[in-house]
Structure formats: structure tokens, C-alpha cells
Motif scaffolding. Structure first.
Motif, PDB file in Angstrom:
ATOM      1  N   UNK A 183       0.868  -1.178   0.000  1.00 13.24           N
ATOM      2  CA  UNK A 183       0.000   0.000   0.000  1.00 13.24           C
ATOM      3  C   UNK A 183       0.906   1.231   0.000  1.00 13.24           C
ATOM      4  N   UNK A 184       0.639   2.156  -0.920  1.00  7.98           N
ATOM      5  CA  UNK A 184       1.543   3.286  -1.051  1.00  7.98           C
ATOM      6  C   UNK A 184       0.785   4.569  -1.380  1.00  7.98           C
ATOM      7  N   UNK A 185       1.502   5.652  -1.214  1.00  8.78           N
ATOM      8  CA  UNK A 185       0.983   6.970  -1.558  1.00  8.78           C
ATOM      9  C   UNK A 185       1.747   7.472  -2.776  1.00  8.78           C
ATOM     10  N   UNK A 186       0.992   7.814  -3.797  1.00  6.26           N
ATOM     11  CA  UNK A 186       1.594   8.425  -4.986  1.00  6.26           C
ATOM     12  C   UNK A 186       1.991   9.842  -4.626  1.00  6.26           C
ATOM     13  N   UNK A 187       3.279  10.143  -4.696  1.00  4.89           N
ATOM     14  CA  UNK A 187       3.747  11.418  -4.151  1.00  4.89           C
ATOM     15  C   UNK A 187       3.250  12.644  -4.919  1.00  4.89           C
ATOM     16  N   UNK A 188       3.228  12.611  -6.248  1.00  5.88           N
ATOM     17  CA  UNK A 188       2.734  13.827  -6.909  1.00  5.88           C
ATOM     18  C   UNK A 188       1.267  14.128  -6.612  1.00  5.88           C
ATOM     19  N   UNK A 189       0.447  13.067  -6.477  1.00  9.08           N
ATOM     20  CA  UNK A 189      -0.993  13.290  -6.343  1.00  9.08           C
ATOM     21  C   UNK A 189      -1.484  13.089  -4.922  1.00  9.08           C
TER      22      UNK A 189
END
Length: 122
Positions: free
Chosen positions: A99-105
Motif C-alpha cells: 500500500x503506497x501513496x503516490x507522491x505527486x498526487x
């Protein structure tokens, strides 16, 4: 984007051990939780174990607690699953998940590996 590659599956006798490894490669993403799931033939995919990348907090399914250990190496972006005292009912395809966070968005998302077969003979 996050890409996961599992390794380490195979055939083992009941009571034996196996170690699965998952290598993660990421671009412009922050992985916050990694996990192992499994899916046996004719059954739904089930959670086996999770680990957070920040503090290493772990969680296990009741069916594997005390037999399986999940660990991570943040420097190598890997997560392992050490499986001991394996039982025939542990036979399944094991999948790595992140599970990750897309950094640009700042949007959250989830990635899966291709799976690795674990077969435990009685």
C-alpha cells in the motif's frame, strides 16, 4: 508506481520451513505498508501478515501466528516471510502486496506481485 517481485516458493514437507522474499521498486511513491496474502485453489485470497515500513508494526492471521514471521529491510526495499512448521493447509499461491501513496498526487493505491506457489505435502 510500485513493482513487486516475489521469490522463494516451492515444495516442502509438512513441518518444514520456507522463506519468501518480495523486492519492491518504486518511483515517486511512498510505501507505508507491505503484506503477504495467499490464495488456495477454490478459495478467496486471504491476508497472512502485514508490516508497516515506518515502525515495523506487524499483524498476523490467527492461522499463522506463532509459525510465520514477517520482516522488512527498508534499505533494500524488501519484505520477507519466514514460514515454519508448515502444514498442508498452508498450500497456496502467496502474493506480496504494498500500500503506497503516490507522491505527486497524494493518492493512495495498492500494488501486487505475480505470486509464488507454496506447496506443503503431508
Amino acid at each position: 508506481q510500485v513493482t513487486l517481485v516475489e521469490s522463494g516458493g516451492g515444495l516442502v514437507q509438512a513441518g518444514g520451513s520456507l522463506r519468501l522474499s518480495c523486492a519492491a521498486s518504486s518511483s515517486r511513491a511512498h510505501i507505508h505498508t507491505m503484506a503477504w496474502y495467499r490464495q488456495a485453489p477454490g478459495k478467496q485470497r486471504e491476508l497472512v501478515a502485514t508490516i508497516t515500513t515506518s515502525n515495523g508494526r506487524t499483524n498476523y492471521a490467527d492461522s499463522v501466528r506463532g509459525r510465520f514471521t514477517i520482516s522488512r529491510d527498508n534499505s533494500r526495499n524488501t519484505v520477507d516471510l519466514q514460514m515454519s512448521n508448515l502444514k498442508p493447509e498452508d498450500t497456496a499461491v502467496y502474493f506480496c502486496n504494498a500500500d503506497f501513496v503516490n507522491l505527486p498526487t497524494a493518492r493512495t493505491s495498492s500494488a501486487w506481485g505475480q505470486g509464488t506457489q507454496v506447496t506443503v505435502s503431508s
